[in-house]
Design an enzyme around this catalytic site. Structure first.
Site, PDB file in Angstrom:
ATOM      1  N   ASP A 141       0.854  -1.190   0.000  1.00  0.00           N
ATOM      2  CA  ASP A 141       0.000   0.000   0.000  1.00  0.00           C
ATOM      3  C   ASP A 141       0.886   1.235   0.000  1.00  0.00           C
ATOM      4  OD1 ASP A 141      -2.676   1.286   0.277  1.00  0.00           O
ATOM      5  OD2 ASP A 141      -1.851   1.960   2.183  1.00  0.00           O
ATOM      6  N   ILE A 142       1.262   1.679  -1.183  1.00  0.00           N
ATOM      7  CA  ILE A 142       2.130   2.849  -1.342  1.00  0.00           C
ATOM      8  C   ILE A 142       1.354   3.879  -2.149  1.00  0.00           C
ATOM      9  CG2 ILE A 142       4.272   3.720  -2.342  1.00  0.00           C
ATOM     10  CD1 ILE A 142       5.469   0.923  -1.879  1.00  0.00           C
ATOM     11  N   GLU A 143       0.956   4.950  -1.509  1.00  0.00           N
ATOM     12  CA  GLU A 143       0.100   5.936  -2.175  1.00  0.00           C
ATOM     13  C   GLU A 143       0.827   7.271  -2.315  1.00  0.00           C
ATOM     14  OE1 GLU A 143      -3.912   5.922  -0.574  1.00  0.00           O
ATOM     15  OE2 GLU A 143      -3.614   3.903   0.218  1.00  0.00           O
ATOM     16  N   GLN A 144       2.125   7.182  -2.611  1.00  0.00           N
ATOM     17  CA  GLN A 144       2.962   8.373  -2.685  1.00  0.00           C
ATOM     18  C   GLN A 144       3.057   8.900  -4.115  1.00  0.00           C
ATOM     19  OE1 GLN A 144       6.738   7.276  -0.691  1.00  0.00           O
ATOM     20  NE2 GLN A 144       5.530   5.725   0.367  1.00  0.00           N
ATOM     21  N   ARG A 277      -2.476  18.357  -3.907  1.00  0.00           N
ATOM     22  CA  ARG A 277      -1.625  17.935  -5.021  1.00  0.00           C
ATOM     23  C   ARG A 277      -2.018  18.602  -6.339  1.00  0.00           C
ATOM     24  NH1 ARG A 277      -0.476  11.482  -3.513  1.00  0.00           N
ATOM     25  NH2 ARG A 277       0.499  11.951  -1.514  1.00  0.00           N
TER      26      ARG A 277
END
Length: 385
Positions: A141-144, A277
């Site tokens: 779970d990498i939401e970068q 963002r």
């Protein structure tokens, strides 16, 4: 394997006189099972510490964030539990008794994984943790943010491939999955190699929620997972030549509560401008609310339950003690069912939710029915013609 275990094995390797051959074989098999599971297996039966090998035809992927609500889940459906709370050996044992996998959470700084040595170390650490906790894989779970031209772009794909290779090699039947946004179109500045990542892991969990994280039009409250927008995201993944069997639809068991700067007569709720963002507005203007809270509040709302026919989502308005108007958007069995039809029509791998703890498992009669209906809607429906 510790030395005492080795000594114990040697002792039973020389058959004592008078022990029947079949009884000895049974004893050896039992000891082998215990050795394979490990002497520190926390389960009542050592075989429950063995990894799940079966791969279901339809995936029901559950995120659990802790505590003991899992005891009330619908285990007749669950195939995988991703543990995002504190590790619970009792949950692991119970899930295995039901034939369901239990997987780790995997998160890491993308700047660090550019270094292949760091990736290898991170994978080894996660693999060791999975083994010592008798788990069945990992959900990455990498939401970068990732720039398309950055070294992180290729490093992330490499991380997924190397993690999958290591887990599959070291834990038989293990599962490696990756969480992606509702659309592959660089949501929240996440430029990932989606086709490469899909090829590298077992499947993608598509997070079809938080779809108002970047609001480019009017700053107004809207559905967490609008129907057309959600399904367009899946169409876009499939158009990238990602096999539908590599996609699990993630649905929200929570909603967003927005404070309205203005609430019009036709229920348009203007919200504060909170950039995210690059976008001028976002769902950060609201707060996340679990389904169980929504169900308790809706009866005291000023509007009652409302339905938006364009977004195909429920919502309601209420007034807080300070006199401010709020609008709450959420998903219920009706809105989830509409989207879930896509799963069968396009033969996706399955469905899942964020997160299972959001329902009311108190045993209250009304809450019990509401909770059962949310679980029921996950079941595969007949194909629509």
């Amino acid at each position: 394997m510790s030395r005492p275990q080795l000594r114990r094995w040697r002792l039973v390797s020389s058959p004592p006189s008078g022990v029947p051959g079949l009884a000895l074989l049974a004893l050896l098999a039992l000891l082998a099972l215990r050795l394979a599971a490990g002497t520190d297996c926390p389960c009542p039966e050592p075989e429950l510490c063995r990894p799940i090998r079966h791969h279901p035809d339809f995936e029901v992927f559950v995120f659990d964030v802790g505590q003991k609500t899992w005891k009330s889940y619908d285990w007749s459906q669950i195939t995988t539990v991703a543990t995002f709370g504190k590790y619970d050996s009792e949950l692991m044992c119970y899930a295995h008794s039901k034939g369901a996998r239990v997987v780790l959470k995997g998160d890491v700084s993308l700047k660090d994984i550019i270094d292949p040595a760091f990736r290898a170390s991170w994978i080894a650490q996660k693999l060791n943790l999975a083994k010592t906790q008798y788990m069945d894989g990992i959900n990455i779970d990498i939401e970068q943010e990732v720039n398309c031209l950055s070294p992180e772009y290729d490093a992330l794909t490499a991380l997924v491939k190397e993690t999958t290779d290591s887990f599959h090699r070291e834990i038989e039947g293990s599962q490696v999955t990756f969480d992606v946004a509702w659309s592959p179109k660089n949501i929240d500045r996440r430029c990932y190699n989606y086709t490469g990542i899909a090829d590298a892991c077992d499947f993608l969990f598509v997070m079809s929620y938080d779809e108002q994280s970047q609001i480019w039009s009017e700053c107004i409250a809207a559905a967490n997972a609008p129907y057309n927008q959600t399904l367009t995201g899946y169409n876009d993944y499939i158009k990238m030549s990602i096999n539908p069997k590599k996609l699990v639809m993630g649905v929200p068991w929570y909603g967003y509560d927005y404070t309205c700067l203005n609430l019009s007569e036709d229920h348009v709720c203007t919200i504060a401008k909170v950039p995210f963002r690059g976008a001028p507005c976002s769902d950060a203007a609201g707060r996340q609310v679990p389904y169980k809270t929504i169900m308790k509040q809706i009866n005291s709302s000023i509007s009652g339950n409302l339905w938006d026919k364009d977004q195909r989502a429920p919502y309601y308005n209420y007034k807080d003690p300070a006199g401010h108007f709020h609008q709450v958007w959420y998903d219920n069995p009706q809105s989830i069912s509409l989207k879930a039809t896509y799963i069968q029509n396009y033969r996706l791998r399955g469905i899942g939710m964020w997160n299972a703890n959001c329902l009311d498992y108190s045993g209250d009669a009304v809450a019990k029915q509401q909770t059962e209906e949310m679980w029921e809607v996950l079941k595969p429906k007949l194909l629509q013609r």
